[in-house]
Every structure is written in C-alpha cells, then in structure tokens.
Design a protein around this motif. Sequence first.
Motif, PDB file in Angstrom:
ATOM      1  N   GLN A 154       0.829  -1.204   0.000  1.00 47.70           N
ATOM      2  CA  GLN A 154       0.000   0.000   0.000  1.00 47.70           C
ATOM      3  C   GLN A 154       0.869   1.262   0.000  1.00 47.70           C
ATOM      4  O   GLN A 154       0.545   2.251  -0.665  1.00 47.70           O
ATOM      5  N   THR A 155       1.975   1.199   0.741  1.00 48.89           N
ATOM      6  CA  THR A 155       2.873   2.355   0.792  1.00 48.89           C
ATOM      7  C   THR A 155       3.354   2.712  -0.610  1.00 48.89           C
ATOM      8  O   THR A 155       3.329   3.884  -1.015  1.00 48.89           O
ATOM      9  N   TYR A 156       3.784   1.687  -1.346  1.00 52.56           N
ATOM     10  CA  TYR A 156       4.251   1.937  -2.711  1.00 52.56           C
ATOM     11  C   TYR A 156       3.097   2.398  -3.610  1.00 52.56           C
ATOM     12  O   TYR A 156       3.302   3.202  -4.529  1.00 52.56           O
ATOM     13  N   ILE A 168       0.448   4.200  -2.767  1.00 54.56           N
ATOM     14  CA  ILE A 168       0.172   5.619  -2.512  1.00 54.56           C
ATOM     15  C   ILE A 168       1.290   6.473  -3.110  1.00 54.56           C
ATOM     16  O   ILE A 168       1.050   7.510  -3.732  1.00 54.56           O
ATOM     17  N   SER A 169       2.515   5.990  -2.924  1.00 55.69           N
ATOM     18  CA  SER A 169       3.671   6.709  -3.466  1.00 55.69           C
ATOM     19  C   SER A 169       3.591   6.806  -4.990  1.00 55.69           C
ATOM     20  O   SER A 169       3.813   7.875  -5.579  1.00 55.69           O
ATOM     21  N   LYS A 217       0.853   9.178  -6.184  1.00 59.70           N
ATOM     22  CA  LYS A 217       1.261  10.576  -5.985  1.00 59.70           C
ATOM     23  C   LYS A 217       2.228  11.000  -7.097  1.00 59.70           C
ATOM     24  O   LYS A 217       2.092  12.073  -7.690  1.00 59.70           O
ATOM     25  N   GLY A 268      -3.481   0.104   5.683  1.00 57.75           N
ATOM     26  CA  GLY A 268      -2.931  -1.085   5.024  1.00 57.75           C
ATOM     27  C   GLY A 268      -3.737  -2.342   5.261  1.00 57.75           C
ATOM     28  O   GLY A 268      -3.287  -3.442   4.945  1.00 57.75           O
ATOM     29  N   ALA A 308      -4.251   5.345   5.905  1.00 54.94           N
ATOM     30  CA  ALA A 308      -3.018   5.046   5.163  1.00 54.94           C
ATOM     31  C   ALA A 308      -2.422   6.306   4.536  1.00 54.94           C
ATOM     32  O   ALA A 308      -1.204   6.478   4.492  1.00 54.94           O
ATOM     33  N   TYR A 356       1.223   7.755   5.253  1.00 59.33           N
ATOM     34  CA  TYR A 356       2.168   8.014   4.162  1.00 59.33           C
ATOM     35  C   TYR A 356       2.646   9.472   4.195  1.00 59.33           C
ATOM     36  O   TYR A 356       3.838   9.745   3.987  1.00 59.33           O
ATOM     37  N   ARG A 403       5.320   9.686   6.626  1.00 60.12           N
ATOM     38  CA  ARG A 403       6.586   9.144   6.092  1.00 60.12           C
ATOM     39  C   ARG A 403       7.271  10.207   5.209  1.00 60.12           C
ATOM     40  O   ARG A 403       8.484  10.395   5.269  1.00 60.12           O
ATOM     41  N   GLU A 444       9.504   5.555   1.540  1.00 62.14           N
ATOM     42  CA  GLU A 444       9.371   4.104   1.706  1.00 62.14           C
ATOM     43  C   GLU A 444      10.394   3.547   2.687  1.00 62.14           C
ATOM     44  O   GLU A 444      10.265   2.406   3.141  1.00 62.14           O
ATOM     45  N   PRO A 481       8.361  -0.339   3.857  1.00 61.75           N
ATOM     46  CA  PRO A 481       8.461  -0.455   5.313  1.00 61.75           C
ATOM     47  C   PRO A 481       7.751  -1.685   5.884  1.00 61.75           C
ATOM     48  O   PRO A 481       7.991  -2.058   7.030  1.00 61.75           O
ATOM     49  N   GLU A 482       6.872  -2.311   5.077  1.00 62.01           N
ATOM     50  CA  GLU A 482       6.029  -3.375   5.631  1.00 62.01           C
ATOM     51  C   GLU A 482       6.833  -4.543   6.200  1.00 62.01           C
ATOM     52  O   GLU A 482       6.377  -5.214   7.123  1.00 62.01           O
TER      53      GLU A 482
END
Lengths: 70, 379
Positions: free
Chosen positions: A15-17, A19-20, A23, B33, B44, B48, B51, B63, B242-243
């Motif tokens: 999910q982090t990637y 959203i990144s 963006k 997540g 989330a 983010y 971060r 990340e 980071p997961e």
Amino acid sequence: MVKSNDRCMIYLPSQTYAISAAKLLRLKGIGASEVKETDSKRGCINGVAVSCRDTAAAKQILISYSIPIS
Amino acid sequence: MIYFDNAATTFPKPESVKAEVGRCIDQYCGNPGRGGHRMSAAAAKTVYDCRCELAELFSAKPESVVFTLNTTHALNIAIKGIARKGDHILISNMEHNSVLRPIIAEGYDYDVFDTLKPTEAMIREICSRITSRTRGIVCTHHSNICPVGLPIGAVGELCRQRGLFFIVDAAQTAGIYPIDMSKCNIDALCFAGHKSLYGIQGVGGIVFSQKYKGKAARMLHTLVQGGSGMASLEENMPLYLPERLEAGTLATPAIAGLLAGVKEVRQRGLADIRDHGTMLCRRMLERLCNDDRIEVYCPDMQSSEIVLFNIKGVSPDLVAEALDKEGICVRAGFHCAPLAHRALGTGDKGAVRVSFGAYNTPQEVDIFCDTLQKVKQGV
C-alpha cells in the motif's frame, strides 16, 4: 489486469508503494488514483489505476524512480 | 508547574498535535494497510504523509521510513536486523541502555570508545578498535544526560571508508539538529516521535538508507513477524520496506500527531529551537557554575538542551523530590545511561538532569535557580 474498458491496474508491492506511485504519477500528469483492491489474495490497496492509454508511460515513470512493480 | 524533563518526553505538546490526534480518532482512524475502504485509505494516506514529512526532514525516501513504538523498539529492530551473530560492534561511552542491552542480550562482541575527547582523537581511538570482525558502529547523536554530541558526519565517513554499517540513535536530536542520512552515511537512523518531534507517546521510527531499497530489504532480519496487510498467503514477511519491519497495526493516532508535530518543528525551524535551548542552558549554567556547592558535569559544553548536576553531598533523588514538591519536574538517577554516568563520574547515585524543550522560558530558568537555592538549604 484490466478493471474496466478504459482503466488498467498497475500493482505495487504494498500500500505504501501504491500511494507513493499514485502521488508520483499525478505529479507527472498521469491521472492515477488508488483503487479499491478486489483481489482477495491482497486484501488492501496496492494497485493504482491508470488509463489504458497511459499504462506504458506510467510503468516507465515508476521504473525510472526505482518504484518496484509487482 | 515547570516541566524540565523534555529529554524523557516533551511537554506540553503543540495545539496542532492535540487537534490532529483527536481528529484522527474522531474521523479517520481505520486500520492503515488493512483494507480498501475509505477509513483504511484515509488512515493510510496520513501515515504516508508522515513518512514523506520525516523523509524530507532526514533527506531520505518515504518508503524507507519504518514506524515503531519508540526509539528502544527502533534500535532493537535496527541492530538485530542488520548485525549478525559473531559480529564485533563499536559503541560510544554515551550510549543508552536501548543500545547497550540489545547488544549484550544478542551476544555481540563489542568495544566502547570514549567521546569525552576532541573529534580527531576520538576517530583515532575508533580506528584503533576496529578489528577484522568489526561490522559496524552504533552510537548516539547526542547524550541523553549531558551536553556531549557525537560528530556523526566524521564517524559516518569512517564507516564508509571501512565498509562498516552505521546505526545512529537520534532520540535526543531528531527535531533539534539537522541530519542528512546520505551525507552522514547513516544506514539506520532511529528516532522518537514523542520527544523533540513533539508527537505523542506510542510512535518512533527508523529511517533506512537506500542500501535497503526494494528487495535489498531482505538483508534485514525481522524482529517481529505477523500481519503486514500484504502478501497474506506467503509464509514469510514481505521483502519490501516499510512493511517488512512493521508487523501488526500501526499507532495511527500517534502517527497523525507526529505528522502535525514534525510540521510544527519544521515551521518554527530547527535552528530556532536549538538556539532557544542553548540560551536557556547558558542562563542556567551562569547561575549554577558560580555556586561552590553545585557540581555541574561538562559545564564548558554549553550548546545543548541538557544540564546535569549534583548538590555536593546530597543524593540526587532527594533533590529531585524536593524540586517536585516545589512544582518543578526534573529527573534524577542514572537515566538508563550507565556508561555515560560512569564516564562522567557521577558516583553511585547518579545526578540530577534538567532538560529543556521548545516551550520553556527564561523566567522558568530563573525560578528554578531561585528554588534550587531554597532546596539546597533544606536538604
């Protein structure tokens, strides 16, 4: 993976990637948005939807920024 | 009440932090997540954004920011994630137990270098302690008990030249001193959310270097395994940061507060916060150093937010207790830093620590000094 007639999914590792990536693609003028994931194996957002027309360009941008594509 | 225990946790918190924590709990505290619905997505997004804010602060990538519970948790994950059994590690004599205890518990061979000397001499000593089995250096950026800061740029450069990993404990400096991960060759920077970044308790983190980007994160051992919100059918933790290192639900309200805190700190400016602390420190030292009954440790190092002292012949816990009765909060004892207390020679009872924050005032310093005179006569 085609989600509809004009939208394609690009999957990211997390999910982090996602959203990144969304963006970044928005900044680059490709109207990506996070979408609700429907693959039960994943169970959370980790794909970005882009226009089918833009898929190749979107992938190229993500790769150039070292964002991994699943 | 005067609060001078900001090295333990800062108080008060900015209004924006309190407001954002409340807004998160009220409006968007889904599990980040862990779903595709709007609440999870909103949580989330905030995680983010936090971060990103931290990545900008430390010149890193979003990340690469891993959230933990606190700095101790972060240091445990970083040290045990990077180091291997049998490694020889160098640490400084200013380390907190959050560095010392994991190293001892894991059975790493270690040596301690002295920080109470000029930088060149310190670097020479570090070089002399490097052996063929030395794999890395773990050190604090700034002591949690006295005004001793470490030259992390010089130590990082040495690590780069010798091929050593470099883990930095920035519990006392994140939000006060500028830290550039790549310029200082830092592999893992561990920070607290509730100290000088002005978030609430419950969140800290690690910022990793680009050495661990993408699948290279598989080099990091995982301290805790569990739910990651991705790759659920796989038996092992995900390969990516980071997961990979964030098993279990994150402290979303605390992260939301941290986001507001970091914005607040960056808006005011690190230099301004640092100058404010130094000004308070000098003001207090002017009074304490002129008193024959008070022993101040490292009085010459006045560029800090910390003053460590003892009233000669009086147990520091009695001084702290007496100050508390007068409405002043300080901390006495060993402050989880036995190596540092030994190096400074504070004896078998430790010392009294005063630590300033961005919201302390010169008037509070004056009240403290006047009150200490009264306490000195009473104890």
